[in-house]
Design an enzyme around this catalytic site. Structure first.
Site, mmCIF file in Angstrom:
data_model
loop_
_atom_site.group_PDB
_atom_site.id
_atom_site.type_symbol
_atom_site.label_atom_id
_atom_site.label_comp_id
_atom_site.label_asym_id
_atom_site.label_seq_id
_atom_site.Cartn_x
_atom_site.Cartn_y
_atom_site.Cartn_z
ATOM 1 N N TYR A 52 58.180 70.724 46.597
ATOM 2 C CA TYR A 52 57.247 71.775 46.191
ATOM 3 C C TYR A 52 56.525 72.410 47.375
ATOM 4 C CZ TYR A 52 57.781 71.113 41.151
ATOM 5 O OH TYR A 52 58.264 71.098 39.865
ATOM 6 N N PHE A 73 55.861 65.409 58.144
ATOM 7 C CA PHE A 73 56.144 64.203 58.933
ATOM 8 C C PHE A 73 57.631 63.947 58.810
ATOM 9 C CE2 PHE A 73 54.045 59.789 59.806
ATOM 10 C CZ PHE A 73 54.359 59.936 61.138
ATOM 11 N N ALA A 111 49.757 63.790 58.701
ATOM 12 C CA ALA A 111 48.707 64.673 58.189
ATOM 13 C C ALA A 111 47.422 63.925 57.862
ATOM 14 C CB ALA A 111 49.202 65.387 56.937
ATOM 15 N N LEU A 138 51.375 66.860 49.769
ATOM 16 C CA LEU A 138 51.826 65.611 50.399
ATOM 17 C C LEU A 138 52.351 64.639 49.349
ATOM 18 C CD1 LEU A 138 49.351 64.120 53.015
ATOM 19 C CD2 LEU A 138 51.495 65.316 53.375
ATOM 20 N N ALA A 139 53.406 63.934 49.675
ATOM 21 C CA ALA A 139 53.827 62.786 48.873
ATOM 22 C C ALA A 139 54.238 61.729 49.874
ATOM 23 C CB ALA A 139 54.992 63.149 47.965
ATOM 24 N N TYR A 228 51.227 65.759 38.514
ATOM 25 C CA TYR A 228 52.195 65.641 37.425
ATOM 26 C C TYR A 228 51.548 64.841 36.306
ATOM 27 C CZ TYR A 228 56.413 64.642 34.801
ATOM 28 O OH TYR A 228 57.343 64.553 33.790
ATOM 29 N N TYR A 238 53.514 56.370 34.884
ATOM 30 C CA TYR A 238 52.971 57.457 35.687
ATOM 31 C C TYR A 238 51.483 57.704 35.393
ATOM 32 C CZ TYR A 238 52.839 61.319 38.823
ATOM 33 O OH TYR A 238 52.500 62.101 39.891
ATOM 34 N N VAL A 277 63.770 67.009 40.784
ATOM 35 C CA VAL A 277 64.309 65.951 41.646
ATOM 36 C C VAL A 277 63.864 66.221 43.083
ATOM 37 C CG1 VAL A 277 66.428 64.930 42.581
ATOM 38 C CG2 VAL A 277 66.316 65.591 40.171
#
Ligand code: NAD
Length: 396
Positions: A52, A73, A111, A138-139, A228, A238, A277
């Site tokens: 995203y 990163f 970050a 970020l993930a 999400y 989740y 995905v």
């Protein structure tokens, strides 16, 4: 070198530079098919290299004509080892932006650290003056806290009790898929807290504090972070689990940031996005089974979106539109309206309750899921010659 996918579970340790460049081009061409959006001038995207965040960068640059500064990163290539997909995506994006006369600079590093925030601020000061939008995408599985030095690792687990569910055992190389039962143990308090420390809103707040202190936020500056929620099939792992707790903290941070931005007429938003995905989402247990059923149902009803279609709609219809925003009761922008459509969800639920190893190929979009996964790393793209000897040392 000739580059082939090397897969372990839901991880691919190689990436194809030509395929990644092709992915970036396809997204750019998608965006160019629309009218220009009257959007932000200067955009900072934290987590710009894939998923995203990359789609947000492409929409900003090629959809709005924005100058973009990205932070990610990623792993640089060596003579005999490929870089990560995000590395090649950044290189391809920068090249296309330069050709189009658009400013693009990428800062590669952690970050979460003060150093990378300082480097980013220096770049804003020297190149842009100020920014109008910060996309926080970020993930990450880990975070070294910049103030305490403590190292946190997130756990993707339910909270309170064991979650028993069916899940997809998917051999991505052969394409063999089985529906199997799984019991997921709940997180303890430390694991839950660590997940909030990594994926919650504190770092987003630190970014805003640093940018505000450096006086590089334009009047009317906005920021958006992505979340999400999904449906009840995945809630135990989740939204009601450790990740959901971290995402609730993002909602808290959004409110705090909005308050801090009132003086400059700005605001913070959390946007609830649909399931796609990405490297981050495939790592979540149970989720790939839900995703692959969902994709099949959404494709049959012609409302499936990939990252770029979804983010372009977010910019076009919500962030930079005169229409009233589609907000929920706590002020999040809801982009998951197609995914959560009652008819879609009841069909997903119906299939979920009868799916087995024998019928999964008829009920779920295994092929689409697998293709999306390979494409993340630049593989499985028709026009790319995967037997060609290619240069790995691409990028800045
Ligand atoms: P992704 O894995 O494709 O991208 C993650 C990005 O974060 C990459 O650019 C990576 O380089 C960067 N990153 C990771 N650790 C970093 C660090 N320490 N320093 C700098 N950069 C770092 O993930 P994604 O799925 O696009 O997720 C982005 C956001 O969207 C997340 O907040 C996620 O929860 C949210 N989201 C994802 C989905 C989904 O289905 N994938 C759905 C809704 C919301």
């Amino acid at each position: 070198m000739i580059v082939k996918p090397r897969i372990r579970g839901f991880i691919c340790t190689t990436a194809h530079p030509v395929g990644c460049a092709k992915n970036v081009s396809t997204q750019i061409e998608y965006v160019r098919g629309f009218d220009t959006i009257s959007g932000p001038r200067n955009v900072l995207i934290v987590g710009c290299s894939s998923g995203y965040g990359l789609a947000s960068r492409i929409t900003s640059a090629f959809g709005c004509g924005s100058a973009t500064l990205g932070v990610s990163f990623e792993k640089a290539p060596s003579e005999n080892k490929t870089g990560s997909a995000g590395w090649y995506n950044n290189a391809a994006f920068e090249q296309r932006a330069e050709q189009a006369g658009l400013y693009a600079r990428t800062i590669d590093g952690d970050a979460f650290s003060d150093e990378i925030k300082a480097q980013t601020i220096d770049a804003i000061r020297s190149d842009l003056g100020e920014i109008d939008l910060l996309v926080y995408s970020l993930a990450s599985p880990v975070r070294k806290h910049p103030r305490t030095g403590e190292f946190y690792r997130s756990s993707i687990k339910p909270l309170g009790k064991v979650f028993s569910s069916q899940t997809l055992k998917f051999d991505l190389v052969s394409g063999n898929a089985e529906v199997v039962d799984i019991d997921l143990d709940p997180a303890d308090a430390d694991e839950a807290d660590a997940t909030v420390a990594v994926m919650g809103g504190e770092d987003w707040e630190y970014w805003i504090e640093a940018l505000q202190e450096a006086d590089v936020l334009a009047s009317g500056f906005e920021t958006v972070a992505y979340t999400y929620i999904g449906n009840q099939l995945t809630w135990p792992i989740y939204w009601d689990g450790t990740l959901g707790r971290a995402k609730e903290d993002l909602d808290r941070a959004s409110e705090e940031i909005s308050t801090k931005l009132t003086g400059t007429n700005g605001r913070a938003n959390v946007a609830v996005l649909k399931a796609v995905v990405t490297q981050a989402s495939t790592a979540i247990p149970v989720v790939p089974l839900y995703f692959s059923i969902l994709f099949r149902v959404m494709k049959e009803r012609d409302c499936h979106e990939d990252c770029i279609a979804h983010i372009h709609r977010l910019f076009r219809e919500q962030l930079y539109s005169n229409q009233t925003k589609r907000m929920d009761e706590i002020g999040r922008i809801r982009m998951d309206n197609y995914e959560l459509d009652a008819e879609i969800q009841s069909e997903v639920q119906r299939r979920w309750s009868k799916v087995t190893t024998d019928n999964i190929a008829d009920l779920a979009d295994l092929r689409g899921f697998r293709d999306d996964f390979f494409r993340l790393f630049g593989f499985g793209i028709e026009s790319v010659d995967y037997d060609a000897d290619i240069e790995l040392m691409i990028g800045h």
